[in-house]
Design an enzyme around this catalytic site. Sequence first.
Site, PDB file in Angstrom:
ATOM      1  N   ASP A  56       0.812  -1.224   0.000  1.00 36.23           N
ATOM      2  CA  ASP A  56       0.000   0.000   0.000  1.00 36.23           C
ATOM      3  C   ASP A  56       0.846   1.275   0.000  1.00 36.23           C
ATOM      4  OD1 ASP A  56      -2.190  -1.585  -0.078  1.00 36.23           O
ATOM      5  OD2 ASP A  56      -3.164  -0.740   1.696  1.00 36.23           O
ATOM      6  N   ASN A  99      -5.009  -2.007  -4.391  1.00 33.71           N
ATOM      7  CA  ASN A  99      -6.200  -2.112  -3.542  1.00 33.71           C
ATOM      8  C   ASN A  99      -6.000  -1.237  -2.303  1.00 33.71           C
ATOM      9  OD1 ASN A  99      -8.680  -2.908  -2.663  1.00 33.71           O
ATOM     10  ND2 ASN A  99      -8.084  -4.987  -2.071  1.00 33.71           N
ATOM     11  N   ASP A 108     -10.500  -2.045  12.166  1.00 35.32           N
ATOM     12  CA  ASP A 108      -9.510  -2.997  11.648  1.00 35.32           C
ATOM     13  C   ASP A 108      -9.068  -3.981  12.726  1.00 35.32           C
ATOM     14  OD1 ASP A 108      -9.647  -1.988   9.154  1.00 35.32           O
ATOM     15  OD2 ASP A 108      -7.875  -0.711   9.319  1.00 35.32           O
ATOM     16  N   GLU A 118     -11.166  -4.724   2.113  1.00 33.46           N
ATOM     17  CA  GLU A 118     -10.471  -5.520   1.107  1.00 33.46           C
ATOM     18  C   GLU A 118     -11.358  -6.646   0.571  1.00 33.46           C
ATOM     19  OE1 GLU A 118      -9.186  -3.918   3.478  1.00 33.46           O
ATOM     20  OE2 GLU A 118      -7.059  -3.474   3.167  1.00 33.46           O
ATOM     21  N   HIS A 124      -5.108  -9.093   3.712  1.00 31.68           N
ATOM     22  CA  HIS A 124      -4.008  -9.249   4.665  1.00 31.68           C
ATOM     23  C   HIS A 124      -4.485  -9.543   6.081  1.00 31.68           C
ATOM     24  CE1 HIS A 124      -4.310  -4.730   5.725  1.00 31.68           C
ATOM     25  NE2 HIS A 124      -5.320  -5.034   4.969  1.00 31.68           N
ATOM     26  N   ARG A 125      -5.547  -8.855   6.493  1.00 35.15           N
ATOM     27  CA  ARG A 125      -5.982  -9.036   7.892  1.00 35.15           C
ATOM     28  C   ARG A 125      -6.610 -10.410   8.131  1.00 35.15           C
ATOM     29  NH1 ARG A 125      -4.272  -4.738   9.993  1.00 35.15           N
ATOM     30  NH2 ARG A 125      -4.470  -2.764   8.914  1.00 35.15           N
ATOM     31  N   LYS A 141       0.405  -6.522   1.874  1.00 35.90           N
ATOM     32  CA  LYS A 141      -0.314  -5.242   1.767  1.00 35.90           C
ATOM     33  C   LYS A 141       0.126  -4.288   2.876  1.00 35.90           C
ATOM     34  CE  LYS A 141      -4.885  -3.596   0.592  1.00 35.90           C
ATOM     35  NZ  LYS A 141      -5.118  -2.392   1.334  1.00 35.90           N
TER      36      LYS A 141
END
Length: 648
Positions: free
Chosen positions: A49, A92, A315, A343, A388-389, A414
């Site tokens: 990112d 993204n 998040d 995402e 990613h998370r 990311k």
Amino acid sequence: MEQLTLPPIKHVSGVVHLPGSKSISNRMLLLAALATGETEIRDLLDSDDTQVMLAALKKVGVGVTALGHNAYRVIGCGGNFSIKDADLFMGNAGTAIRPLTAALALTGGDYRLSGVPRMHERPIGDLVDGLRQLGARIDYTGNDGFPPLHLHPAVITVPQTIRVRGDVSSQFLTALLMALPLTGQGAVIEMATELISKPYIEITLNLMARFGVVVEREGWERFTIKAGQRYRSPGLIHVEGDASSASYFLAAGAIGGGPVRVEGIGKSSIQGDVRFADELEKLGAQITWGENWIEARGPAGKLKAFDLDLNHIPDAAMTLAVAALFADGPCRLRNIASWRVKETDRIAAMATELRKLGATVEEGVDTIAVSPAPTLLTNAVIDTYDDHRMAMCFSLAALGGVPITINDPNCVAKTFPDYFDAFAQIAAPVIAIDGPSASGKGTVAERVAEHYGYHFLDSGALYRLTALHALRNGIALDDEGGVATLAATLPAEFTEGRVMLAGDEVTIAIRQEEISIGASKVAALPAVRAALLERQRAYRRFPGLVADGRDMGSVVFPGADVKIFLTASAAARAERRYKQLIEKGLPANIHALLQDLQERDARDAQRSVAPLQQSADAELVDTTPLGIDEAVAAVLAIARRELPVVSK
Ligand code: DC
């Protein structure tokens, strides 16, 4: 597709240095680009990112230089990008496309912004509506309300008030706030709806102030920027560690015992996601705050079941959904509608994957309810949805004592390319084998590592290499500063049984008696031990590590799953060393060897730092009467008790 299988993890503890915050990195890059003057940004996050933002800024003419070690110099354009026509690929990265769209739309030019397919499903309409109120000319070239976008030059006039919605993403408000000072005119923004994720707006306002622009805020409904304010470079600026990334490690500490310490954020952090630690506390974790660190320990039993409004930490909240697997009852996460437009649709994705582990999950429009099963289903294969998370959160499931396979683990790039290495630093199982010279621990440790398929650290070799390197560079072995400096950047490599130093093979050289004595001398210097600490800890990787030395269980890996003190009488050890040397065709004298061993034992045991001694929690294995096979069997018998699953 790539897969990563994490072994069952029983206990976690250790220290993690966080990478830079994504939210701060991308905001600082843009503000530095828009300011007058040069800014040096240190500790910038190196991830997909931020690369997207860096590449886009370069494409519109901003001078950016990488200075190494995640530092960058940005030459501000004073609010006027020099390149007025460009195609910009935004991947993204929501934190890149939204503020950049606003800045480009208000400064004039012909720009086309697009991203990966998922980016074209993530809304941007509220921002475009806000910008159009100023006269910005923006076309949707795909679906209305979504990227890709085409921006055209326009006459910008700030109306009396700009109205913007804040209930889909707070990034639209962030984008407008950051871009408005470029007009040079005063501006008032009023929220047309309730604002979500408020702490992210606090980050925006804080960083704008550091670049010289003050925003007056009335509650969360009205924001005023007085006319005539311009961004000015603050010169040097640091990015703090990423608080969202910290959530995985803190949760691991809460679930897997801990203590786990994250470094890079703390009491005075400006990121809203540090409040994740407070939520974890409500689940029964013990949290300690430092200026630049936070530490988490788990409760004695399971985590407490919870029902929480998590709008302020959208998040980090994902981490709690996985933590719910370890709670003592049904849990509910509320007010998380923004998960739907991230995402991936994170509510749907989370529900699907938690069910694979045996949980009963109910999805609401803006809630998720998780009822954990008594034990996790084994061998789950987790899909990550290019999110990613999802990958980072589900690594925690391995703490349920089951192996977990993560599909497409590299999606963590990311925001955290080295996530699994960092996770291994607290979670990969460690077998620590300490003991005096020539006790046979090197051979035993290597055989145990082979048995489990684990990595192997011969820490003594690092002290030996340090002594040899010092001698070769003419540094006296009692010159603590000089030797420590060499140790910090030791150009050593271990490859297929060979030991290399600055490109030279030294496998045999480091085993000479002169170096054995030298190693024992440099090992007594506190600065040398400190210089080698991080390097030793970096060996802790999945599926696990066997480490041999003197202070593996006491200092380097105090949270080791298995701690063994392996010893033998001095006479037995002298005899073994004698045989080894003779076998290798090296000269040897048994009396001299015994005397040397006794002297080194004394030096290793009497030094002020990390002296050689059996720590209270290590198990003694006396190999005086044992052959090597028996010694290996004795260690494996202990290890088996602590590490029930052989992961090879
Ligand atoms: O295990 P070895 O004989 O290769 O170790 C060489 C020297 O390094 C020995 O004198 C002790 C020291 N050492 C240490 O102080 N701490 C360790 N973890 C490993 C070795």
